[in-house]
Design an enzyme around this catalytic site. Structure first.
Site: not given
Ligand code: FAD
Length: 395
Positions: A162, A339
C-alpha cells in the site's frame, strides 16, 4: 504428504485463491493445502484507521481457522524452502510436501532491523508504526499525546505494501492535531526515500494540493537509517549526496523498508530482485509452469495492495483450472490496483490505476477529488466486502 494444490500463505491472496478454487471446482475438496504458521488473519487496510483512532484494532483480526474455506486443509507451519524441480516444499518442522500445482502467496517482509535502533524504540519514545498489529495502537497513542513540535512521517525508498499508507496516517494526524488544537504548535513533515508524492499524475496533483492546504513540509530522497529513541533524533540519508541529516522529533511514524520474504529470495522461484518470478499478465511462473504467484510476494510491477489481489485471484484460479484441464493459460491481469488515500476524518481520494499508470476508475465521478462517500466506503463497506466477498471467493 501430497496435495493437488499447495498454497503458501493464508493471507489475502492465499485465502482468496483457495476459496475461489473450491467454489469453481468442488471436486478439489480435500485436495488443497494451505500452509501458514500464523494463528490470526488480518485485514491490514484497516490499520490506517486504527492508527488514526477511528476503528478498534480488534476489528482487523480474525482467527486464521475461521477464514480457511471449507474443503481446504490448513497446516499451521511455515514453508522453509522450495524444490520446484521435484514439486516439493519443505516446512519448518522438516515435513516434505509434494504438489501438482503451487501457489505462492506469502506476502512481503518488513525489514524492521534495517533501521538502526528502530526495534528498541518501537512503541515508545514517540516512535510508532501502522505496519504491524502489535504496534498500530502506538500510533493512536502518539497522536493523542502529541502536544506540539516535530511530527515526522516516513516512507522508505523500497517498494512497500500500500504505497499510499505512509501518507494517509499523516493526513489523519494533521486533522487530529487541528481538532485537538495543537496544529499551530506543530511542524508536520513527510520525509520520504521516494522522489514524489504519488506515482500517478492525476492523484499526485490532488495530493500536492492537500499537502499545500495542510501546510505539510516534504523532503524526498531521504531514507530513514537510524532512530536514536532516547535523544528523539531521526537520522536520514540523502540519497544523492549520501549525507546524513538529523531531524529531532516529538513523534515519528515509521514505515520500514520492505522486501521479498527471505525464504523466497533464496529460492529457485525468485527473480533477480527476490520476488516470485511470474508473468505479469498470467501470473504463471516464468520457469516452472505449475507454479503461480499472487499478491505482495509476486514480481508484478504494480502497487502491492489487497485491491490488486481481488483482481489477481480470478486470474490465478482460471489459469490453474485451465492447466488442470490441459487448456492454454489465457486469462490476464491488467495490473489493476487501488489505493484509497484517506486525507482526513471523512475525506478520501480513491486512486485506481493499472500497468499503464493511468487512472482506471470504478465510479462515474472524478475520483481525484476528496470525498466523504469514499471515506465511508473504506471504513464501512470495504471490510465487509473483504470478509464476506473476497475471502469467500465471491468477488
Ligand atoms: P498477506 O495478506 O500479508 O499474507 C501473507 C501470509 O503469508 C501471512 O498470513 C503470513 O503468515 C504467511 N507467510 C509468511 N511467511 C510464510 C511462510 N514461510 N510459510 C507460509 N506462510 C507464510 N491494501 C488495499 O487494498 N487497500 C488499502 O487501503 C491498504 N492499506 C494498507 C495499510 C497498511 C498499514 C498495510 C500494512 C497494508 C495495507 N494494504 C492495503 C495492503 C494489503 O493489506 C496487502 O497488500 C495484502 O494483505 C497482501 O496480501 P498477501 O496475501 O500478499 O499477503
Amino acid at each position: 504428504m501430497h496435495y493437488k494444490v499447495v498454497i503458501v500463505g493464508g493471507g489475502s491472496g492465499g485465502i482468496s485463491v483457495a476459496a475461489r478454487l473450491l467454489r469453481e471446482a468442488r471436486n478439489l475438496s480435500g485436495q488443497i493445502l494451505i500452509l501458514d504458521p500464523a494463528g490470526k488473519h488480518y485485514y491490514q487496510p484497516l490499520w490506517t484507521l486504527v492508527g488514526g483512532g477511528a476503528v478498534n484494532r480488534e476489528a482487523s483480526e480474525r482467527e486464521e481457522s475461521s477464514v480457511i474455506p471449507e474443503g481446504a486443509v490448513w497446516l499451521q507451519e511455515a514453508v522453509q524452502s522450495f524444490n520446484p524441480e521435484e514439486n516439493k516444499v519443505m516446512t519448518s518442522s522438516g515435513k516434505a510436501i509434494l504438489y501438482d500445482y503451487l501457489v505462492v502467496a506469502a506476502g512481503i517482509q518488513i525489514d524492521w532491523n534495517k533501521i538502526k535502533g528502530l526495534k528498541e524504540s518501537m512503541g515508545k519514545d514517540g516512535v510508532c508504526s501502522n505496519y504491524s498489529y502489535d504496534y498500530v495502537n502506538s500510533t493512536w497513542e502518539n497522536l493523542r499525546n502529541f502536544k506540539g513540535g516535530n511530527a515526522i512521517f516516513t516512507a522508505p525508498s523500497t517498494v512497500v505494501k500500500c504505497g499510499g499508507a505512509p501518507q494517509k496516517i499523516m493526513y489523519l494526524a494533521d486533522d487530529y492535531f487541528r481538532k485537538s488544537k495543537v496544529r499551530d504548535k506543530a511542524k508536520v513533515m513527510f520525509v520520504s526515500g521516494g522522489t514524489k508524492i504519488f506515482g500517478v499524475e492525476k492523484y499526485a496533483d490532488s495530493l500536492n494540493k492537500v499537502i499545500e492546504r495542510k501546510e505539510i513540509e516534504t523532503h524526498f530522497k531521504h531514507n530513514l537509517i537510524e532512530i536514536r529513541g532516547t535523544e528523539k533524533i531521526a537520522v536520514f540519508e540523502q540519497l544523492d549526496t549520501k549525507q546524513h541529516v538529523e531531524i529531532p522529533f516529538d513523534m515519528i511514524h515509521v514505515v520500514p523498508p520492505m522486501s521479498s520474504p527471505d525464504f523466497i529470495k533464496s529460492s529457485a522461484l525468485a527473480n533477480a530482485e527476490g520476488w516470485v518470478d511470474v508473468d505479469k499478465f498470467t501470473l504463471q511462473h516464468n520457469r516452472f509452469s505449475n507454479v503461480f504467484g499472487i499478491g505482495d510476494c509476486a514480481s508484478l510491477p504494480t502497487s502491492k495492495t489487497g485491491a490488486a489481489i481481488r483482481k489477481q485471484a480470478p486470474v490465478v484460479v482460471a489459469n490453474l483450472l485451465s492447466m488442470m484441464h490441459k487448456q492454454p493459460v489465457v486469462k490476464e491481469y491488467n495490473g489493476y490496483t487501488s489505493c484509497p488515500i484517506v486525507t482526513g476524518y471523512g475525506s478520501l481520494i480513491l486512486a485506481e490505476f493499472n500497468y499503464t499508470n493511468e487512472p482506471d476508475e470504478t465510479f462515474p465521478f472524478d475520483q481525484g477529488k476528496e470525498r466523504w462517500s469514499m471515506y465511508q466506503m473504506k471504513k464501512e463497506l470495504l471490510p465487509l466486502i473483504y470478509w464476506n466477498g473476497m475471502l469467500k471467493g465471491l468477488m
